[in-house]
Every structure is written in structure tokens, then in C-alpha cells.
Design a protein around this motif. Sequence first.
Motif, mmCIF file in Angstrom:
data_model
loop_
_atom_site.group_PDB
_atom_site.id
_atom_site.type_symbol
_atom_site.label_atom_id
_atom_site.label_comp_id
_atom_site.label_asym_id
_atom_site.label_seq_id
_atom_site.Cartn_x
_atom_site.Cartn_y
_atom_site.Cartn_z
ATOM 1 N N SER A 1 0.832 -1.190 0.000
ATOM 2 C CA SER A 1 0.000 0.000 0.000
ATOM 3 C C SER A 1 0.871 1.246 0.000
ATOM 4 O O SER A 1 2.098 1.149 -0.036
ATOM 5 C CB SER A 1 -0.964 -0.009 1.187
ATOM 6 N N GLY A 2 0.193 2.414 0.077
ATOM 7 C CA GLY A 2 0.909 3.657 -0.131
ATOM 8 C C GLY A 2 0.931 4.650 1.004
ATOM 9 O O GLY A 2 1.395 5.766 0.829
ATOM 10 N N GLY A 3 0.419 4.301 2.177
ATOM 11 C CA GLY A 3 0.539 5.170 3.331
ATOM 12 C C GLY A 3 -0.290 6.441 3.293
ATOM 13 O O GLY A 3 -0.114 7.308 4.143
ATOM 14 N N ALA A 4 -1.202 6.566 2.348
ATOM 15 C CA ALA A 4 -2.032 7.775 2.267
ATOM 16 C C ALA A 4 -3.208 7.674 3.234
ATOM 17 O O ALA A 4 -3.579 6.585 3.682
ATOM 18 C CB ALA A 4 -2.543 7.963 0.840
ATOM 19 N N LYS A 5 -3.822 8.812 3.530
ATOM 20 C CA LYS A 5 -5.017 8.822 4.361
ATOM 21 C C LYS A 5 -6.156 8.156 3.606
ATOM 22 O O LYS A 5 -6.136 8.056 2.387
ATOM 23 C CB LYS A 5 -5.398 10.260 4.714
ATOM 24 N N GLY A 6 -7.126 7.686 4.323
ATOM 25 C CA GLY A 6 -8.284 7.051 3.702
ATOM 26 C C GLY A 6 -8.059 5.565 3.526
ATOM 27 O O GLY A 6 -7.689 4.862 4.471
ATOM 28 N N ALA A 7 -8.266 5.079 2.319
ATOM 29 C CA ALA A 7 -8.217 3.645 2.030
ATOM 30 C C ALA A 7 -6.870 3.022 2.394
ATOM 31 O O ALA A 7 -6.825 1.967 3.039
ATOM 32 C CB ALA A 7 -8.533 3.404 0.555
ATOM 33 N N ASP A 8 -5.784 3.646 1.988
ATOM 34 C CA ASP A 8 -4.454 3.073 2.272
ATOM 35 C C ASP A 8 -4.270 2.854 3.773
ATOM 36 O O ASP A 8 -3.814 1.794 4.206
ATOM 37 C CB ASP A 8 -3.338 3.986 1.763
ATOM 38 N N SER A 9 -4.632 3.858 4.563
ATOM 39 C CA SER A 9 -4.456 3.764 6.016
ATOM 40 C C SER A 9 -5.353 2.687 6.620
ATOM 41 O O SER A 9 -4.947 1.988 7.555
ATOM 42 C CB SER A 9 -4.748 5.107 6.678
ATOM 43 N N ALA A 10 -6.570 2.542 6.108
ATOM 44 C CA ALA A 10 -7.467 1.499 6.617
ATOM 45 C C ALA A 10 -6.872 0.113 6.381
ATOM 46 O O ALA A 10 -6.849 -0.723 7.296
ATOM 47 C CB ALA A 10 -8.840 1.614 5.942
ATOM 48 N N PHE A 11 -6.380 -0.130 5.173
ATOM 49 C CA PHE A 11 -5.734 -1.418 4.907
ATOM 50 C C PHE A 11 -4.521 -1.607 5.809
ATOM 51 O O PHE A 11 -4.322 -2.675 6.397
ATOM 52 C CB PHE A 11 -5.307 -1.523 3.433
ATOM 53 N N ASN B 1 -3.911 -0.340 8.731
ATOM 54 C CA ASN B 1 -4.307 -0.567 10.124
ATOM 55 C C ASN B 1 -4.712 -2.002 10.387
ATOM 56 O O ASN B 1 -4.492 -2.519 11.479
ATOM 57 C CB ASN B 1 -5.458 0.370 10.511
ATOM 58 N N GLY B 2 -5.305 -2.662 9.396
ATOM 59 C CA GLY B 2 -5.771 -4.025 9.590
ATOM 60 C C GLY B 2 -4.749 -5.101 9.272
ATOM 61 O O GLY B 2 -4.841 -6.222 9.766
ATOM 62 N N ALA B 3 -3.766 -4.774 8.461
ATOM 63 C CA ALA B 3 -2.819 -5.786 7.980
ATOM 64 C C ALA B 3 -1.747 -6.105 9.022
ATOM 65 O O ALA B 3 -1.204 -5.219 9.666
ATOM 66 C CB ALA B 3 -2.155 -5.309 6.698
ATOM 67 N N LEU B 4 -1.465 -7.375 9.151
ATOM 68 C CA LEU B 4 -0.375 -7.816 10.020
ATOM 69 C C LEU B 4 0.930 -7.920 9.245
ATOM 70 O O LEU B 4 2.000 -7.744 9.805
ATOM 71 C CB LEU B 4 -0.714 -9.167 10.652
ATOM 72 N N ARG B 5 0.815 -8.229 7.956
ATOM 73 C CA ARG B 5 1.980 -8.295 7.060
ATOM 74 C C ARG B 5 1.808 -7.185 6.038
ATOM 75 O O ARG B 5 0.802 -7.155 5.328
ATOM 76 C CB ARG B 5 2.022 -9.633 6.330
ATOM 77 N N LYS B 6 2.785 -6.285 5.943
ATOM 78 C CA LYS B 6 2.597 -5.155 5.039
ATOM 79 C C LYS B 6 3.911 -4.579 4.557
ATOM 80 O O LYS B 6 4.928 -4.647 5.259
ATOM 81 C CB LYS B 6 1.778 -4.064 5.718
ATOM 82 N N GLN B 7 3.844 -4.041 3.349
ATOM 83 C CA GLN B 7 4.925 -3.263 2.747
ATOM 84 C C GLN B 7 4.298 -1.937 2.330
ATOM 85 O O GLN B 7 3.421 -1.919 1.474
ATOM 86 C CB GLN B 7 5.486 -3.975 1.518
ATOM 87 N N ILE B 8 4.739 -0.867 2.957
ATOM 88 C CA ILE B 8 4.162 0.443 2.683
ATOM 89 C C ILE B 8 5.186 1.257 1.906
ATOM 90 O O ILE B 8 6.337 1.391 2.319
ATOM 91 C CB ILE B 8 3.766 1.156 3.987
ATOM 92 N N PHE B 9 4.744 1.799 0.782
ATOM 93 C CA PHE B 9 5.609 2.580 -0.092
ATOM 94 C C PHE B 9 5.155 4.037 -0.074
ATOM 95 O O PHE B 9 3.960 4.324 -0.121
ATOM 96 C CB PHE B 9 5.565 2.027 -1.516
ATOM 97 N N TYR B 10 6.125 4.933 -0.011
ATOM 98 C CA TYR B 10 5.852 6.358 0.116
ATOM 99 C C TYR B 10 6.379 7.108 -1.102
ATOM 100 O O TYR B 10 7.236 6.592 -1.827
ATOM 101 C CB TYR B 10 6.512 6.900 1.390
ATOM 102 N N PRO B 11 5.903 8.334 -1.314
ATOM 103 C CA PRO B 11 6.387 9.110 -2.456
ATOM 104 C C PRO B 11 7.908 9.257 -2.478
ATOM 105 O O PRO B 11 8.514 9.241 -3.552
ATOM 106 C CB PRO B 11 5.690 10.462 -2.297
ATOM 107 N N PHE B 12 8.536 9.355 -1.312
ATOM 108 C CA PHE B 12 9.998 9.511 -1.286
ATOM 109 C C PHE B 12 10.727 8.240 -1.694
ATOM 110 O O PHE B 12 11.935 8.256 -1.900
ATOM 111 C CB PHE B 12 10.498 10.039 0.067
ATOM 112 N N ASP B 13 10.006 7.115 -1.837
ATOM 113 C CA ASP B 13 10.611 5.872 -2.332
ATOM 114 C C ASP B 13 10.785 5.888 -3.849
ATOM 115 O O ASP B 13 11.516 5.069 -4.398
ATOM 116 C CB ASP B 13 9.752 4.662 -1.953
ATOM 117 N N ALA B 14 10.104 6.795 -4.530
ATOM 118 C CA ALA B 14 10.180 6.862 -5.994
ATOM 119 C C ALA B 14 11.616 7.095 -6.443
ATOM 120 O O ALA B 14 12.406 7.744 -5.761
ATOM 121 C CB ALA B 14 9.288 7.991 -6.508
ATOM 122 N N ASP B 15 11.951 6.527 -7.592
ATOM 123 C CA ASP B 15 13.275 6.742 -8.171
ATOM 124 C C ASP B 15 13.103 6.999 -9.672
ATOM 125 O O ASP B 15 11.984 7.048 -10.181
ATOM 126 C CB ASP B 15 14.201 5.557 -7.888
#
Length: 172
Positions: free
Chosen positions: A49-59, A61-75
Amino acid sequence: MRTFKDLPLCTGNTKTYAGIGSRRTPPEILRLMERMALILSGAGYTLNSGGAKGADSAFENGALRKQIFYPFDADDETRNIASELHKNYNNLSDYAKNLMARNTYQIFGIDLDKPVDFVLCYTPDGCESYQTRTKDTGGTGQAIEMASRKNIPVINMANKDWNVRLFNIVKI
């Protein structure tokens, strides 16, 4: 440097999914997203997911296994891929370009070699493919387009049959 055509097609066996969507997702859908993320974690799935407010944050919050990608990860590579699909890419701010580039990781993983098995999302227009993308799909449309062009199922929780379609893929 890879281009979009170089990215892999869906294999359906990575045990990852992209949980994404609108910042304007209705509260009842946000609660369902959090619950589904917990259920999917219990079934061995990892959230991208992407760490944004709304849908991303809901997922998230519920996930036990997760990889969160942020805008600063872009290359440069992910920005190049994003520019191939976004019709107005050159008119975006640098931050918006990085948001679109970050979506590439959500769909293909950190090394761009592990496409998710499916996308679970919410957009107000119910978009599930690049053919049905509208202005109301918002920024989530970039990820939906990437997924649908690589044969990755997109399940939009705005649509009535979303849960049946999800359980046909996940089989839990």
C-alpha cells in the motif's frame, strides 16, 4: 532502465495484494477494508500500500503483514514507468509525480519483479480497469491501470459483487 512493458504479468502466486483507494472512501468501506486486511493477513497475504489517508491507512491498520511505499521511495525508474501511463505526467508537480511512481511499487513490489495477485480498492466510480478509468477514479487510477494492463484482477469495493469476486480469488 526497465519500462512498463518489461514488468511481469500476474502469476497469481505471490501471496501479496495491493490495498489502495480514494482518500474520500466512505467510513463503512474503511471499516470493511481494515477487516479484510486482517482476514487476508490470516490467510498469509502481505499488503502492498501507499501510506495515504483514507483507504491506504485502513488497509494498513488491519494488515499484520505489510509493505508500505511512500512518495519519497520513488526513483528515476519508477518515475519513468509512471510517465509512460499518465496522460498528463509532465504537468504534475514533483510530489504528484512521486505519488504516481510510488504506485508502481504497490503493484510490482520493491524490486518491480513480484506483481500482486490482485488489487482490492475503492474509487467512487467503481473503476476496475484502464478502460473504465475516469477523472473520478483519481490517483488510484494509475495503479488500477498498471494492474489491469498486466492481467492482475482489480476488485473495487464500490461494486456490489466485490466480496464474491475476492473470495473466488482468495478462496478462504
